[in-house]
Design an enzyme around this catalytic site. Sequence first.
Site, PDB file in Angstrom:
ATOM      1  N   ASP A  93       0.857  -1.163   0.000  1.00  0.00           N
ATOM      2  CA  ASP A  93       0.000   0.000   0.000  1.00  0.00           C
ATOM      3  C   ASP A  93       0.904   1.227   0.000  1.00  0.00           C
ATOM      4  OD1 ASP A  93      -2.977   0.979   1.902  1.00  0.00           O
ATOM      5  OD2 ASP A  93      -2.083   1.708   0.044  1.00  0.00           O
ATOM      6  N   ASP A 268      -7.712  -7.666   1.103  1.00  0.00           N
ATOM      7  CA  ASP A 268      -6.765  -7.771   2.232  1.00  0.00           C
ATOM      8  C   ASP A 268      -7.466  -7.258   3.470  1.00  0.00           C
ATOM      9  OD1 ASP A 268      -6.253  -4.691   1.557  1.00  0.00           O
ATOM     10  OD2 ASP A 268      -5.437  -5.102   3.559  1.00  0.00           O
ATOM     11  N   CYS A 306     -11.330 -28.040   9.499  1.00  0.00           N
ATOM     12  CA  CYS A 306     -10.138 -27.289   9.077  1.00  0.00           C
ATOM     13  C   CYS A 306      -8.917 -28.190   9.104  1.00  0.00           C
ATOM     14  CB  CYS A 306      -9.938 -26.092  10.017  1.00  0.00           C
ATOM     15  SG  CYS A 306      -8.481 -25.102   9.626  1.00  0.00           S
ATOM     16  N   CYS A 308      -5.761 -27.057   9.110  1.00  0.00           N
ATOM     17  CA  CYS A 308      -4.554 -26.283   9.470  1.00  0.00           C
ATOM     18  C   CYS A 308      -3.804 -26.967  10.607  1.00  0.00           C
ATOM     19  CB  CYS A 308      -4.935 -24.845   9.833  1.00  0.00           C
ATOM     20  SG  CYS A 308      -5.425 -24.599  11.547  1.00  0.00           S
ATOM     21  N   CYS A 311      -5.600 -26.895  14.025  1.00  0.00           N
ATOM     22  CA  CYS A 311      -6.759 -27.776  14.178  1.00  0.00           C
ATOM     23  C   CYS A 311      -6.379 -29.251  14.133  1.00  0.00           C
ATOM     24  CB  CYS A 311      -7.793 -27.464  13.102  1.00  0.00           C
ATOM     25  SG  CYS A 311      -8.526 -25.843  13.337  1.00  0.00           S
ATOM     26  N   HIS A 337      -4.548 -20.380  12.325  1.00  0.00           N
ATOM     27  CA  HIS A 337      -5.879 -20.891  11.980  1.00  0.00           C
ATOM     28  C   HIS A 337      -6.700 -19.843  11.221  1.00  0.00           C
ATOM     29  CE1 HIS A 337      -9.825 -22.555  11.902  1.00  0.00           C
ATOM     30  NE2 HIS A 337     -10.249 -21.368  12.382  1.00  0.00           N
TER      31      HIS A 337
HETATM   32  C1  LIG Z   1      -6.248   1.459  10.592  1.00  0.00           C
HETATM   33  C2  LIG Z   1      -6.150  -0.029  10.415  1.00  0.00           C
HETATM   34  C3  LIG Z   1      -4.903  -0.677  10.994  1.00  0.00           C
HETATM   35  O1  LIG Z   1      -6.185  -0.331   9.012  1.00  0.00           O
HETATM   36  C4  LIG Z   1      -7.180  -1.340   8.768  1.00  0.00           C
HETATM   37  C5  LIG Z   1      -7.747  -1.649  10.133  1.00  0.00           C
HETATM   38  O2  LIG Z   1      -7.299  -0.657  11.021  1.00  0.00           O
HETATM   39  C6  LIG Z   1      -9.207  -1.549   9.925  1.00  0.00           C
HETATM   40  C7  LIG Z   1     -10.018  -1.184  11.117  1.00  0.00           C
HETATM   41  O3  LIG Z   1     -11.105  -2.097  11.049  1.00  0.00           O
HETATM   42  C8  LIG Z   1     -10.826  -3.159  10.113  1.00  0.00           C
HETATM   43  C9  LIG Z   1     -11.931  -3.229   9.056  1.00  0.00           C
HETATM   44  C10 LIG Z   1     -10.614  -4.451  10.883  1.00  0.00           C
HETATM   45  O4  LIG Z   1      -9.610  -2.824   9.467  1.00  0.00           O
HETATM   46  O5  LIG Z   1      -9.390  -0.574   8.915  1.00  0.00           O
HETATM   47  C11 LIG Z   1      -8.314  -0.704   8.006  1.00  0.00           C
HETATM   48  C12 LIG Z   1      -8.847  -1.533   6.875  1.00  0.00           C
HETATM   49  N1  LIG Z   1      -9.648  -0.663   6.041  1.00  0.00           N
HETATM   50  C13 LIG Z   1      -9.039  -0.024   5.036  1.00  0.00           C
HETATM   51  N2  LIG Z   1      -7.746  -0.211   4.705  1.00  0.00           N
HETATM   52  C14 LIG Z   1      -7.524   0.651   3.680  1.00  0.00           C
HETATM   53  C15 LIG Z   1      -6.358   0.950   2.971  1.00  0.00           C
HETATM   54  C16 LIG Z   1      -6.395   1.956   1.986  1.00  0.00           C
HETATM   55  N3  LIG Z   1      -5.230   2.287   1.318  1.00  0.00           N
HETATM   56  C17 LIG Z   1      -5.240   3.308   0.429  1.00  0.00           C
HETATM   57  N4  LIG Z   1      -4.091   3.634  -0.204  1.00  0.00           N
HETATM   58  N5  LIG Z   1      -6.372   4.009   0.129  1.00  0.00           N
HETATM   59  C18 LIG Z   1      -7.566   3.710   0.721  1.00  0.00           C
HETATM   60  O6  LIG Z   1      -8.578   4.378   0.422  1.00  0.00           O
HETATM   61  C19 LIG Z   1      -7.603   2.651   1.704  1.00  0.00           C
HETATM   62  C20 LIG Z   1      -8.777   2.323   2.387  1.00  0.00           C
HETATM   63  C21 LIG Z   1      -8.727   1.335   3.374  1.00  0.00           C
HETATM   64  N6  LIG Z   1      -9.666   0.864   4.224  1.00  0.00           N
HETATM   65 ZN   LIG Z   2      -7.714 -24.508  11.649  1.00  0.00          ZN
END
Ligand SMILES: CC1(C)O[C@H]2[C@@H](O1)[C@@]1(COC(C)(C)O1)O[C@@H]2CNc1nc2cc3nc(N)[nH]c(=O)c3cc2[nH]1
Ligand SMILES: [Zn+2]
Length: 374
Positions: A93, A268, A306, A308, A311, A337
């Site tokens: 990224d 991802d 699973c 893995c 498991c 897992h």
């Molecule tokens: C802040 C942190 C670590 O990034 C993860 C994770 O928390 C969390 C918090 O809730 C979950 C859903 C579990 O994932 O939200 C982030 C995952 N959502 C997300 N990642 C992105 C990466 C992105 N990269 C770029 N260059 N541009 C984007 O518009 C963009 C949008 C995105 N949206």
């Molecule tokens: Zn497993």
Amino acid sequence: MPVPGRFTIHARDGKARRATLHTAHGEIQTPVFMPVGTQGSVKAVGPDDLLQAGSQIILGNTYHLYLRPGDELVARRGGLHRFMSWDKPILTDSGGFQVFSLSTIRKISEKGVEFRSYLDGSKHFFSPEKAISIQQNLGSDIMMVLDECVGYGADREYTARSLERTTRWARRCREVHTPGADGQLMFGIIQGGFHEDLREESLGQLLEIPFEGYAIGGLSVGESTEDMYRILNHIGPRMPEEKPRYLMGVGTPMDILEGIESGVDMFDCVLPTRNARNGTLFTSQGKVNIKRAEFREDDGPLDPNCQCYTCRNFSRAYLRHLYTAREILSYRLNSLHNIAFFLELARQAREAIEGGRFAELKAHYQGIYGTDGR
Ligand SMILES: CC1(C)O[C@H]2[C@@H](O1)[C@@]1(COC(C)(C)O1)O[C@@H]2CNc1nc2cc3nc(N)[nH]c(=O)c3cc2[nH]1
Ligand SMILES: [Zn+2]
């Protein structure tokens, strides 16, 4: 000799696609789930574990690796693949999102974004050109352009102006890297917030720039499932048919299946590794919160379906004990897992699309995880 960037669609089931993406470090079967290795490691597991679990590609992050240990250092050590002993594909990224989500005191301008390091508060500046230069130093197979991910709830006017600047930045990224140079691919990122017309505007502008793939940014930023799916369903099918489509930062098992149904190929999310560390495990029978007392004397495997390492070798009682005792092995076994679960979900999706059974697969998981799996 496979040409990096070549994307071949083998089967379709509705809008879902079963394809192969060729990169300099090998081919990727899609739909694909990419474990997140933000700082050059997928937390608590090694490259051998990832291969064993069937991981085809992992994610690294420009922002973090630039700040520590430094992209120049990684380049001097032979690039990120050699540095972390992972010789399959890596997607990095660009850092845009991390600057906005992790850094304090940032200033955004036409030139780029000024931010302070989350490590020591030192001041830094990312221009689009700098973001690409870092990813060239890392040697990633798929580079992301520098973009601005506007926050959930940003007003329409700001969102519209921001997507225009993100397009100008995308053009500047393309200008400093010739398509296919060093086998590295570059993906554009669609912004536009939660406005269908602005999403189409962003996509239309990006289509004028030659990218090897296109990503949907600006989602999974705290919005409701309804808002995420509304934008996903609108823009997914409108993205170029013949190029890979990547939904950034998504998501739960149900979000991934919804994305595949909307024509998305790559995903991802930190969910499998992050939730593993707080004891929330995804299984073929739903979520298991391993710290619950009911598992104290449960000799059964975490998930009977699973294959893995976790498991096949350990009981729920033992996994609960490790978690309760805060044993480091708990992080490893739980992460192994959960990663295996997300990779298996993507494998089942590939197989279902080939067999014209994707709708059944999605309905099956809906019966277990509900509509969004939150
Ligand atoms: C802040 C942190 C670590 O990034 C993860 C994770 O928390 C969390 C918090 O809730 C979950 C859903 C579990 O994932 O939200 C982030 C995952 N959502 C997300 N990642 C992105 C990466 C992105 N990269 C770029 N260059 N541009 C984007 O518009 C963009 C949008 C995105 N949206
Ligand atoms: Zn497993």
